[in-house]
Write a protein that holds these residues in place. Sequence first.
Motif, PDB file in Angstrom:
ATOM      1  N   ARG A 118     -16.679   2.957   2.473  1.00 23.43           N
ATOM      2  CA  ARG A 118     -17.025   4.673   1.484  1.00 23.43           C
ATOM      3  C   ARG A 118     -18.114   5.348   1.256  1.00 23.43           C
ATOM      4  NH1 ARG A 118     -12.845   7.830   1.485  1.00 23.43           N
ATOM      5  NH2 ARG A 118     -10.872   6.520   0.428  1.00 23.43           N
TER       6      ARG A 118
ATOM      7  N   ASP B 205      -4.906  -4.599  -1.020  1.00 16.74           N
ATOM      8  CA  ASP B 205      -5.924  -3.484  -1.671  1.00 16.74           C
ATOM      9  C   ASP B 205      -6.821  -3.370  -0.699  1.00 16.74           C
ATOM     10  OD1 ASP B 205      -6.331  -1.734  -2.906  1.00 16.74           O
ATOM     11  OD2 ASP B 205      -7.911  -2.649  -4.727  1.00 16.74           O
TER      12      ASP B 205
ATOM     13  N   LYS C 279      -9.011  -1.334   1.413  1.00 14.87           N
ATOM     14  CA  LYS C 279      -9.637   0.362   1.570  1.00 14.87           C
ATOM     15  C   LYS C 279     -11.063   0.646   1.810  1.00 14.87           C
ATOM     16  CE  LYS C 279      -9.908  -0.314  -3.803  1.00 14.87           C
ATOM     17  NZ  LYS C 279      -9.666   0.378  -5.198  1.00 14.87           N
TER      18      LYS C 279
ATOM     19  N   GLU D 220     -13.400   1.435  -0.257  1.00 21.14           N
ATOM     20  CA  GLU D 220     -14.164   0.659  -1.103  1.00 21.14           C
ATOM     21  C   GLU D 220     -14.858  -0.879  -0.752  1.00 21.14           C
ATOM     22  OE1 GLU D 220     -12.836   4.248  -2.314  1.00 21.14           O
ATOM     23  OE2 GLU D 220     -12.073   3.000  -1.570  1.00 21.14           O
ATOM     24  N   ASN D 221     -13.668  -1.537  -0.874  1.00 16.61           N
ATOM     25  CA  ASN D 221     -13.044  -3.001  -0.336  1.00 16.61           C
ATOM     26  C   ASN D 221     -13.969  -3.365   1.716  1.00 16.61           C
ATOM     27  OD1 ASN D 221     -12.699  -3.737  -2.383  1.00 16.61           O
ATOM     28  ND2 ASN D 221     -10.479  -3.335  -2.394  1.00 16.61           N
TER      29      ASN D 221
ATOM     30  N   SER E 298      -0.372  -0.546 -13.979  1.00 16.81           N
ATOM     31  CA  SER E 298      -0.640  -0.607 -13.001  1.00 16.81           C
ATOM     32  C   SER E 298      -0.433  -0.861 -11.757  1.00 16.81           C
ATOM     33  CB  SER E 298      -2.034  -0.748 -13.130  1.00 16.81           C
ATOM     34  OG  SER E 298      -2.724  -2.390 -13.316  1.00 16.81           O
TER      35      SER E 298
ATOM     36  N   GLY F 110      -3.220  -2.497  -6.151  1.00 15.59           N
ATOM     37  CA  GLY F 110      -3.051  -2.212  -4.412  1.00 15.59           C
ATOM     38  C   GLY F 110      -4.382  -0.004  -4.669  1.00 15.59           C
ATOM     39  N   SER F 111      -3.820   0.211  -4.198  1.00 17.39           N
ATOM     40  CA  SER F 111      -4.387   2.108  -3.952  1.00 17.39           C
ATOM     41  C   SER F 111      -3.330   2.410  -3.756  1.00 17.39           C
ATOM     42  CB  SER F 111      -5.534   1.987  -3.586  1.00 17.39           C
ATOM     43  OG  SER F 111      -6.214   1.108  -4.433  1.00 17.39           O
TER      44      SER F 111
ATOM     45  N   GLN G  15      -2.598   5.022  -1.963  1.00 20.69           N
ATOM     46  CA  GLN G  15      -3.164   5.999  -0.691  1.00 20.69           C
ATOM     47  C   GLN G  15      -3.398   5.140  -0.221  1.00 20.69           C
ATOM     48  OE1 GLN G  15      -5.496   6.641  -3.436  1.00 20.69           O
ATOM     49  NE2 GLN G  15      -5.987   8.764  -3.946  1.00 20.69           N
ATOM     50  N   TYR G  16      -3.439   3.844   0.162  1.00 18.56           N
ATOM     51  CA  TYR G  16      -3.201   2.939   0.945  1.00 18.56           C
ATOM     52  C   TYR G  16      -2.050   1.872   1.044  1.00 18.56           C
ATOM     53  CZ  TYR G  16      -8.130   4.919   1.276  1.00 18.56           C
ATOM     54  OH  TYR G  16      -8.990   5.754   1.944  1.00 18.56           O
TER      55      TYR G  16
ATOM     56  N   HIS H 104       5.007  -0.455  -1.934  1.00 15.36           N
ATOM     57  CA  HIS H 104       5.176   1.307  -3.316  1.00 15.36           C
ATOM     58  C   HIS H 104       6.611   0.665  -3.914  1.00 15.36           C
ATOM     59  CE1 HIS H 104       2.572   3.852  -3.544  1.00 15.36           C
ATOM     60  NE2 HIS H 104       2.063   3.637  -1.841  1.00 15.36           N
TER      61      HIS H 104
ATOM     62  N   PRO I 118       0.360   8.855  -7.758  1.00 16.67           N
ATOM     63  CA  PRO I 118       1.369   8.173  -7.214  1.00 16.67           C
ATOM     64  C   PRO I 118       2.955   8.907  -6.681  1.00 16.67           C
ATOM     65  CG  PRO I 118      -0.631   7.668  -8.943  1.00 16.67           C
ATOM     66  CD  PRO I 118      -0.015   8.760  -8.986  1.00 16.67           C
TER      67      PRO I 118
END
Length: 403
Positions: free
Chosen positions: A104, A145, A147, A149-150, A184, A187-188, A190-191, A197, A230
Amino acid sequence: MQSHFLTWIGKTLDSRYEIKSILANGGMGAVLLASDNHLHKEVVIKVPFLRNSNHFEELIQRFKREIHVLSILEHPNIVPIMDAGFFDEYPFLVLRYINDGTLRSKMEKARLQSNAYSLENFLHWLPQISSALDFIHSNNWFHRDVKPENILFDSNYNPYLTDFGVSKNLSFDHENLSRSVFGSFIGSPQYMAPEQHLGETITGKSDQFALAVIIYECISGKLPFSGINPVSIFLEITKQSVIPLKKHVEKIPLTISDAVMRALSLNPDQRFESCGDLCSIIIEELKLLDFHHDNNEYFHFHPIKVPHAPEVVDSQMVLEIQAFCLKLIASKTLTKNLYKDLRVSLAKFRKDEHLIAKMILDILDFYTMSGLIEPTNIVEIISEIKKIIPFLTITAEAGPSPS
């Protein structure tokens, strides 16, 4: 809670790890930089937020899960665990310090400099991360997860997959939800793949979907599913309203565009058998390109645009939404007629591309599956509406709030 970990700076954990600074604070925990006084090198200390938490057990389970995963899944491109322990009643995890940022941060650096994220860079990280993902999948684990950032990089540009706190093993983990017990997302959004979902069975192809989102974002500078919450992201993903990659970047090879779009398929069976299969097509095509020429011959970078709700909200629209909420409370069910009436009343605002009107209608589509069902979880629906219009004077239990 964040201020609590500030008191750790200068302290030594287990007579070994001297805390230097806080690298990051997230919703689930803190990441600290420490000096290992035994090995004389910098390490990362990961600690979950526990005190005053109403979700103590889930947080502990996530943390134990990450320790377990990292202890059994040894791969050259997975951040390795070095130690674990307790300090000040907190469990902590010691990881190798990967010191050259995340994918990222590299994407953002390119965006801020109005430069391309070089296609050549894929040669240096995509095969390794694909290999790491296929490795965990072969051991019946799924990351959930994946993404930018990971994905971390060391100073030699070696990539590492990290953050296994929400990973899953189907051999003994029967959880089948897209959300945690405290609401919550796991996962994120968008990804997340469509099946993730929807809380359906996930496989390695769910992580492959996330990897394809990252590739799409790196190449085009845009997320394929860029909803503003979301709910809208979920609708975009399930309706497959994604713009083909080649329409964003005309000179990208069609083979690469088609491969990424296949990995973004709604149906997991239509994706590749492995992340390695997706990677191989992309890498083989990239090897045919001449990177000695100007990279922009193949690539044009588009800055990511994040839509924001307007500061001024149309008063008439608010009255329409408040009237709808009152009818919703009275009926105790989001009936098909109520759903239809609000769509009609907000049509004029949506025609003017009013962002809030679209967000409200996205919420209704989410809870009614585009008008097919009549949900009764009124409190949750109104709560989601109030997140968009916080000053709405409605409570699901008692009707209008006192002014």
